[in-house]
Write an enzyme that holds these catalytic residues in place. Structure first.
Site, PDB file in Angstrom:
ATOM      1  N   VAL A  22      20.603 -24.881  -4.138  1.00 41.44           N
ATOM      2  CA  VAL A  22      20.585 -25.684  -2.898  1.00 41.44           C
ATOM      3  C   VAL A  22      19.333 -25.353  -2.082  1.00 41.44           C
ATOM      4  O   VAL A  22      18.615 -26.237  -1.625  1.00 41.44           O
ATOM      5  CB  VAL A  22      21.869 -25.445  -2.069  1.00 41.44           C
ATOM      6  CG1 VAL A  22      21.740 -26.046  -0.682  1.00 41.44           C
ATOM      7  CG2 VAL A  22      23.080 -26.030  -2.771  1.00 41.44           C
ATOM      8  N   LYS A  48      24.461 -16.170 -16.916  1.00 39.45           N
ATOM      9  CA  LYS A  48      24.379 -15.804 -18.335  1.00 39.45           C
ATOM     10  C   LYS A  48      25.775 -15.772 -18.952  1.00 39.45           C
ATOM     11  O   LYS A  48      26.724 -15.272 -18.316  1.00 39.45           O
ATOM     12  CB  LYS A  48      23.757 -14.407 -18.409  1.00 39.45           C
ATOM     13  CG  LYS A  48      22.897 -14.142 -19.617  1.00 39.45           C
ATOM     14  CD  LYS A  48      22.256 -12.756 -19.454  1.00 39.45           C
ATOM     15  CE  LYS A  48      21.425 -12.362 -20.641  1.00 39.45           C
ATOM     16  NZ  LYS A  48      20.198 -13.123 -20.768  1.00 39.45           N
ATOM     17  N   GLU A 140      17.188 -13.309 -11.366  1.00 41.01           N
ATOM     18  CA  GLU A 140      15.869 -13.523 -11.979  1.00 41.01           C
ATOM     19  C   GLU A 140      15.414 -14.953 -11.723  1.00 41.01           C
ATOM     20  O   GLU A 140      16.157 -15.898 -11.998  1.00 41.01           O
ATOM     21  CB  GLU A 140      15.926 -13.270 -13.486  1.00 41.01           C
ATOM     22  CG  GLU A 140      14.556 -13.426 -14.137  1.00 41.01           C
ATOM     23  CD  GLU A 140      14.630 -13.416 -15.652  1.00 41.01           C
ATOM     24  OE1 GLU A 140      14.203 -12.431 -16.245  1.00 41.01           O
ATOM     25  OE2 GLU A 140      15.120 -14.412 -16.236  1.00 41.01           O
TER      26      GLU A 140
END
Ligand code: 0O2
Length: 270
Positions: A22, A48, A140
């Protein structure tokens, strides 16, 4: 860490991915609204899969209880840019934000990985607010060009197929393809200003046309039908001439006309 707890453990990571998508999408929207070039082309994210987390933990010899601390890409965001230069601009935007703290930078662009992989990675510390309280997690962010993304998507699927046993010939071809991607990015960078000019022109044109159509729609409520029809026809004939200056002038005339109607309707009765 028990298997049935995975859903609970991954909850904050899912929340972080949703929130960051967002936030980055809003940066793009803000640029669009302000009619300025946006270094972000698109944003996506994922948590993940448990199988990939376990596989990475096995590969790196990470104990189950250390997974959250040592696997820093459980929450992953990918930002795609058009040009290599945009990557620095995105890193700059991120580094100036109060809600994102950069823990580590991994520059696989200046120095690509042995596979040929090129991308810029940021490991962020990100605070998530849950019903159980605040939790700081790692996220990440992969920032790369469209061309780099094309290469890494293909190469990633081949890695899945061959695991550590990719045939040498294929590995060499992928390295050559990575060089071609690098050359493509450089070539695109060299015509960057022309491409940005063209995109800017298209954005401006779309914005003027939207304004004109809004003006015409508003006039429907205040002007008589014949007049609006005449304006509509005039617009189509100007539109066909594909002349930006004419479109802008026409829009200004409509602004004045709309203002006149507004003033008339606001005038008090004598
Ligand atoms: P997936 O399936 O994408 O989640 P490090 O200890 O820092 O060397 P780490 O933690 O693996 O190692 O970090 P790194 O090297 O920055 O890689 C993180 C992610 O970058 C990978 O996640 C891939 O998504 C991507 N990546 C890294 N190297 C390559 C590569 O050679 N090819 C491709 N296509 N992607 C790569 P995962 O967990 O490996 O995989």
């Amino acid at each position: 860490m028990e298997t049935q707890l995975w859903r609970e453990i991954l909850g904050p990571y899912r929340q972080a991915v949703d929130e960051l998508i967002v936030k980055f999408s809003h940066i793009k929207q803000e640029c669009q609204d302000a009619n300025i070039y946006c270094p972000i082309e698109s944003v996506s994210g994922r948590v993940k899969k448990v199988s990939s987390i376990l596989e990475k933990a096995r590969r790196k010899g990470i104990e189950l209880e250390d997974i959250e601390e040592k696997i820093e890409d459980i929450a992953g965001i990918r930002i795609i840019c058009q040009f290599v230069e945009d990557i620095d601009a995105v890193v700059d935007i991120i580094s100036k934000r109060a809600d994102l703290e950069i823990k580590q930078k991994k520059d696989y662009i200046t120095k690509s990985k042995p596979s040929g992989y090129r991308s810029y990675h940021l490991i962020l510390k990100y605070m998530v607010q849950t019903v159980k309280g605040s939790k700081e997690i790692s996220v990440e962010i992969q920032i790369r060009t469209l061309a780099m993304n094309f290469w890494s998507t293909i190469e990633h699927s081949l890695q899945y197929k061959y695991k550590e046993n990719m045939p040498d010939d294929l590995r060499q071809r992928l390295l050559r393809a990575a060089d071609a991607v690098d050359a493509l990015d450089n070539e695109m960078s060299s015509v960057r200003y022309e491409i940005m000019d063209a995109q800017n022109f298209n954005r401006q044109k779309a914005s003027v046309i939207t304004d004109i159509l809004n003006n015409i729609e508003n006039l429907y409520h205040v002007a008589n039908e014949r007049e609006v029809e005449k304006i509509q026809n005039e617009f189509f004939s100007i539109y066909k001439q594909d002349d930006m200056e004419l479109l802008k002038r026409f829009n200004t005339q409509l602004d004045v006309l709309a203002e006149t109607y507004r003033a008339q309707s606001a005038a008090p009765y004598d």
